[in-house]
Design an enzyme around this catalytic site. Structure first.
Site, PDB file in Angstrom:
ATOM      1  N   TYR A  30     -10.266 -17.902  36.800  1.00 17.68           N
ATOM      2  CA  TYR A  30      -9.861 -16.566  36.358  1.00 17.68           C
ATOM      3  C   TYR A  30      -9.662 -16.571  34.843  1.00 17.68           C
ATOM      4  O   TYR A  30      -8.607 -16.930  34.338  1.00 17.68           O
ATOM      5  CB  TYR A  30      -8.567 -16.188  37.077  1.00 17.68           C
TER       6      TYR A  30
ATOM      7  N   TYR B 182     -18.722 -10.626  32.051  1.00 11.95           N
ATOM      8  CA  TYR B 182     -19.393  -9.998  33.203  1.00 11.95           C
ATOM      9  C   TYR B 182     -18.679  -8.735  33.662  1.00 11.95           C
ATOM     10  O   TYR B 182     -19.211  -7.626  33.604  1.00 11.95           O
ATOM     11  CB  TYR B 182     -19.494 -11.035  34.322  1.00 11.95           C
TER      12      TYR B 182
END
Length: 388
Positions: A284, A332
């Protein structure tokens, strides 16, 4: 193999999909994105909506997430789970789904998340107003960035980590994103670009910080036995671990060591594998320091060596470890909470469906979720048939 654990490889992921991503516009709601992702994930799995009898959801965009999502989707789950521990929620939902399936509480579990924070919010959203007294608020932190900047500054002070090494993380993520047609940012990015971009909270510039996008996804989990009867290769949940040490960054015991040191150990012990066995890693990366901290705490390098570990494109395409192969939250997509999208990428890598960014060795993947201000850490180990 791992320790004798009833849940090891008892369940498998059989369907994954993203919703529309990026900037979807004011006419689309977060529930619309959940609907898109669910339809696409069902198609990927070869299942029907009527097969879903378990629902797992967390959201900052609508209240009572499970019941609201169930009504929108037109399903009546017999088991539901709204565990809310920030962006790591969806990684822990995997283990919860496996437990519920094994206990006979449901057979086909749907895990969903989405947000339209770019189109409707314009900035990072929290999961609700703080109703408890904050000892941090008088200092005027710009949260969450300031919390992660504290961790970065301490890591730099204690271990000699440099801003250039932090920038390596962002540059590597961008190089992976350039191989992903769904990535929000695909332009060239250099270390100098990261260092010279606008400062957000020292030492982190805007390019050290995650994107603000719309988007969401869906993941479908069922028993390993049923999974083998479906069309796509099952991706087995081999192990998982949770750890929570604090909520407020001021209460973090050590700014350079996260609870991933515990969650990763638990997940690897159950899975029966270690960091050296892993082919692809999804962590993350809300901020560049996250990737360095988690690579250390999960055991891919020693504590304090994360900065040197990521140098010279080591986690970029062609490097020694494939990390955040979709481009991550830095390039992304980062729709407020990112955990579910990491699972989707790991599944595609294991299946060999990642296109231009596909890694050669892809049997074993680690997904590591983070919630709050380095508060909630959840690690999952996923594998294909060869890992059983």
């Amino acid at each position: 193999m791992g320790e004798e654990h009833d849940l090891r490889a008892s369940a498998a992921i059989v369907g994954v999909a993203e919703s529309d991503l990026g900037a979807v516009g004011p006419g689309i709601s977060s529930l619309d994105l959940i609907g898109q992702a669910t339809v696409r994930a069902l198609d990927d799995a070869g299942l029907r909506k009527s097969d879903i009898d378990g629902l797992f959801c967390h959201s900052a965009f609508f209240s009572s997430p499970v019941t609201t999502a169930a009504e929108y989707l037109g399903i009546r789950p017999k088991y539901s789970d709204g565990t809310a521990i920030g962006g790591s929620s969806f990684v822990t939902h995997l283990w919860h789904a496996a437990a519920a399936i094994q206990a006979g509480l449901c057979e086909v579990a749907l895990i969903v998340y989405s947000s339209t924070q770019r189109s409707h919010g314009g900035g990072l959203l929290t999961s609700g107003a703080a109703l408890t007294r904050s000892w941090e608020a008088p200092y005027g932190p710009r949260l969450p960035a300031t919390a992660y900047a504290l961790a970065a500054a301490r890591h730099m002070h204690e271990f000699g980590t440099t801003r250039e090494q932090l920038a390596e993380v962002a540059v590597a993520a961008r190089k992976w994103a350039q191989l992903n047609p769904k990535a929000f940012e695909r332009g060239d990015l250099t270390i100098d670009d990261v260092l010279s971009s606008r400062m957000v909270s020292s030492p982190l510039t805007v390019r050290d910080c995650c994107l603000v996008t719309d988007g969401g996804g869906a993941v479908i989990v069922t028993s390993a036995e049923r999974a083998r009867s479906l069309g796509k290769p099952p991706v087995y949940l081999l192990g998982s671990g949770d750890a929570t040490w604090h909520m407020n960054i001021s209460q973090m015991p050590d700014l350079t060591t996260t609870a991933a040191a515990e969650s990763g150990k638990r997940a690897f012990e159950i899975a029966g594998y270690g960091p050296a066995d892993v082919d692809v890693v999804q962590v993350y990366d809300a901020f560049t320091i996250n990737t360095i901290l988690f690579l250390e705490d999960l055991g891919f390098c020693a504590k304090g060596e994360g900065g040197r570990f990521v140098e010279n494109g080591s986690i970029a395409p062609g490097g020694r470890l494939a990390v955040n192969t979709n481009g991550g939250g830095l390039s992304y997509c980062h729709p407020g909470m990112y955990g579910l999208l990491m699972i989707i990428e790991a599944v595609r890598q294991i299946r060999g469906e990642a296109g231009a960014r596909q890694v050669d060795r892809h049997d074993l993947a680690v997904v590591h979720g983070n919630g709050g201000t380095l508060s909630s850490e959840v690690t999952a180990v996923l594998g294909g048939a060869a890992t059983l």
